[in-house]
Write a protein that holds these residues in place. Structure first.
Motif, PDB file in Angstrom:
ATOM      1  N   VAL A  29       0.841  -1.207   0.000  1.00  0.00           N
ATOM      2  CA  VAL A  29       0.000   0.000   0.000  1.00  0.00           C
ATOM      3  C   VAL A  29       0.873   1.253   0.000  1.00  0.00           C
ATOM      4  O   VAL A  29       0.624   2.205  -0.750  1.00  0.00           O
ATOM      5  N   ILE A  30       1.914   1.258   0.814  1.00  0.00           N
ATOM      6  CA  ILE A  30       2.796   2.429   0.888  1.00  0.00           C
ATOM      7  C   ILE A  30       3.504   2.653  -0.448  1.00  0.00           C
ATOM      8  O   ILE A  30       3.586   3.787  -0.933  1.00  0.00           O
ATOM      9  N   ILE A  31       3.998   1.587  -1.058  1.00  0.00           N
ATOM     10  CA  ILE A  31       4.708   1.725  -2.338  1.00  0.00           C
ATOM     11  C   ILE A  31       3.762   2.204  -3.438  1.00  0.00           C
ATOM     12  O   ILE A  31       4.110   3.088  -4.227  1.00  0.00           O
ATOM     13  N   VAL A  32       2.552   1.658  -3.481  1.00  0.00           N
ATOM     14  CA  VAL A  32       1.578   2.093  -4.494  1.00  0.00           C
ATOM     15  C   VAL A  32       1.186   3.551  -4.261  1.00  0.00           C
ATOM     16  O   VAL A  32       1.137   4.350  -5.204  1.00  0.00           O
ATOM     17  N   ALA A  33       0.942   3.913  -3.002  1.00  0.00           N
ATOM     18  CA  ALA A  33       0.570   5.299  -2.699  1.00  0.00           C
ATOM     19  C   ALA A  33       1.712   6.256  -3.065  1.00  0.00           C
ATOM     20  O   ALA A  33       1.467   7.334  -3.631  1.00  0.00           O
ATOM     21  N   ALA A  34       2.949   5.858  -2.768  1.00  0.00           N
ATOM     22  CA  ALA A  34       4.095   6.704  -3.124  1.00  0.00           C
ATOM     23  C   ALA A  34       4.216   6.834  -4.640  1.00  0.00           C
ATOM     24  O   ALA A  34       4.541   7.915  -5.150  1.00  0.00           O
ATOM     25  N   GLY A  35       3.933   5.752  -5.361  1.00  0.00           N
ATOM     26  CA  GLY A  35       3.992   5.798  -6.819  1.00  0.00           C
ATOM     27  C   GLY A  35       2.938   6.726  -7.411  1.00  0.00           C
ATOM     28  O   GLY A  35       3.234   7.523  -8.304  1.00  0.00           O
ATOM     29  N   VAL A  36       1.722   6.644  -6.898  1.00  0.00           N
ATOM     30  CA  VAL A  36       0.644   7.517  -7.383  1.00  0.00           C
ATOM     31  C   VAL A  36       0.954   8.972  -7.046  1.00  0.00           C
ATOM     32  O   VAL A  36       0.824   9.864  -7.896  1.00  0.00           O
ATOM     33  N   LYS A  37       1.399   9.206  -5.809  1.00  0.00           N
ATOM     34  CA  LYS A  37       1.766  10.564  -5.401  1.00  0.00           C
ATOM     35  C   LYS A  37       2.928  11.083  -6.250  1.00  0.00           C
ATOM     36  O   LYS A  37       2.933  12.242  -6.672  1.00  0.00           O
ATOM     37  N   GLY A  38       3.894  10.210  -6.536  1.00  0.00           N
ATOM     38  CA  GLY A  38       5.027  10.588  -7.378  1.00  0.00           C
ATOM     39  C   GLY A  38       4.594  10.950  -8.785  1.00  0.00           C
ATOM     40  O   GLY A  38       5.109  11.904  -9.380  1.00  0.00           O
ATOM     41  N   LEU A  39       3.644  10.208  -9.328  1.00  0.00           N
ATOM     42  CA  LEU A  39       3.135  10.516 -10.668  1.00  0.00           C
ATOM     43  C   LEU A  39       2.455  11.879 -10.688  1.00  0.00           C
ATOM     44  O   LEU A  39       2.690  12.685 -11.601  1.00  0.00           O
ATOM     45  N   VAL A  40       1.650  12.151  -9.670  1.00  0.00           N
ATOM     46  CA  VAL A  40       0.970  13.447  -9.591  1.00  0.00           C
ATOM     47  C   VAL A  40       2.001  14.573  -9.466  1.00  0.00           C
ATOM     48  O   VAL A  40       1.900  15.609 -10.150  1.00  0.00           O
ATOM     49  N   GLN A  41       3.015  14.367  -8.624  1.00  0.00           N
ATOM     50  CA  GLN A  41       4.053  15.387  -8.469  1.00  0.00           C
ATOM     51  C   GLN A  41       4.843  15.577  -9.765  1.00  0.00           C
ATOM     52  O   GLN A  41       5.226  16.692 -10.098  1.00  0.00           O
ATOM     53  N   TYR A  42       5.073  14.489 -10.483  1.00  0.00           N
ATOM     54  CA  TYR A  42       5.802  14.578 -11.757  1.00  0.00           C
ATOM     55  C   TYR A  42       4.999  15.394 -12.769  1.00  0.00           C
ATOM     56  O   TYR A  42       5.556  16.240 -13.474  1.00  0.00           O
ATOM     57  N   ILE A  43       3.699  15.142 -12.828  1.00  0.00           N
ATOM     58  CA  ILE A  43       2.837  15.879 -13.761  1.00  0.00           C
ATOM     59  C   ILE A  43       2.829  17.364 -13.410  1.00  0.00           C
ATOM     60  O   ILE A  43       2.833  18.220 -14.294  1.00  0.00           O
ATOM     61  N   ARG A  44       2.858  17.670 -12.115  1.00  0.00           N
ATOM     62  CA  ARG A  44       2.870  19.067 -11.659  1.00  0.00           C
ATOM     63  C   ARG A  44       4.265  19.695 -11.713  1.00  0.00           C
ATOM     64  O   ARG A  44       4.442  20.845 -11.326  1.00  0.00           O
ATOM     65  N   ARG A  45       5.245  18.926 -12.143  1.00  0.00           N
ATOM     66  CA  ARG A  45       6.640  19.383 -12.261  1.00  0.00           C
ATOM     67  C   ARG A  45       7.226  19.799 -10.910  1.00  0.00           C
ATOM     68  O   ARG A  45       7.968  20.775 -10.811  1.00  0.00           O
ATOM     69  N   ASP A  46       6.866  19.064  -9.863  1.00  0.00           N
ATOM     70  CA  ASP A  46       7.404  19.328  -8.528  1.00  0.00           C
ATOM     71  C   ASP A  46       8.869  18.889  -8.494  1.00  0.00           C
ATOM     72  O   ASP A  46       9.184  17.745  -8.802  1.00  0.00           O
ATOM     73  N   PRO A  47       9.780  19.766  -8.115  1.00  0.00           N
ATOM     74  CA  PRO A  47      11.209  19.406  -8.129  1.00  0.00           C
ATOM     75  C   PRO A  47      11.588  18.362  -7.088  1.00  0.00           C
ATOM     76  O   PRO A  47      12.625  17.723  -7.199  1.00  0.00           O
ATOM     77  N   SER A  48      10.767  18.153  -6.085  1.00  0.00           N
ATOM     78  CA  SER A  48      11.105  17.184  -5.037  1.00  0.00           C
ATOM     79  C   SER A  48      10.493  15.811  -5.295  1.00  0.00           C
ATOM     80  O   SER A  48      10.455  14.973  -4.396  1.00  0.00           O
TER      81      SER A  48
END
Length: 122
Positions: A29-48
């Motif tokens: 669950v943690i890995i999937v949630a981190a992956g989804v959150k990472g995808l959203v951050q990538y789309i938003r061009r978040d540098p972190s």
């Protein structure tokens, strides 16, 4: 006495089995949630995004590593011990590499902030 020992061993196997599945589930669950959150951050061009994704993956792997350590409690044969040891070694190496990447990302982020602060002063 043998009946007590057998019953206790069966109870331990049941408790450890449930704990293993819980730790595995939490890790996934943690890995999937981190992956989804990472995808959203990538789309938003978040540098972190890399740092956040690595931290989520590291946490998820810690839970999965915990389940493998618990699995050693119920191992009965030497071949199973070797398999569990190999899995633990691979997961520990992945965790080490991810933590190493996190340190590099944090250092890079800190250097970037210091460079920006010096640029504003000068």
């Amino acid at each position: 006495m043998e009946a007590f020992t057998a019953g206790f061993a069966e109870l331990l196997d049941g408790i450890v089995g449930v704990a293993i599945h819980c730790f595995e589930f939490i890790g996934v669950v943690i890995i999937v949630a981190a992956g989804v959150k990472g995808l959203v951050q990538y789309i938003r061009r978040d540098p972190s995004v890399r740092l956040q994704l690595a931290q989520g993956m590291a946490l998820g792997l810690e839970f999965k590593l915990g389940s493998e350590i618990l699995r050693t409690v119920v191992v009965r044969e030497l071949s199973e011990v070797a398999l569990v040891a190999a899995i633990i070694a691979v997961r520990a190496a992945l965790t080490f590499l991810i933590h190493w990447e996190i340190r590099i990302e944090e250092k890079t982020k800190e250097e970037t902030r210091e460079g920006e602060a010096q640029g504003k002063e000068g």
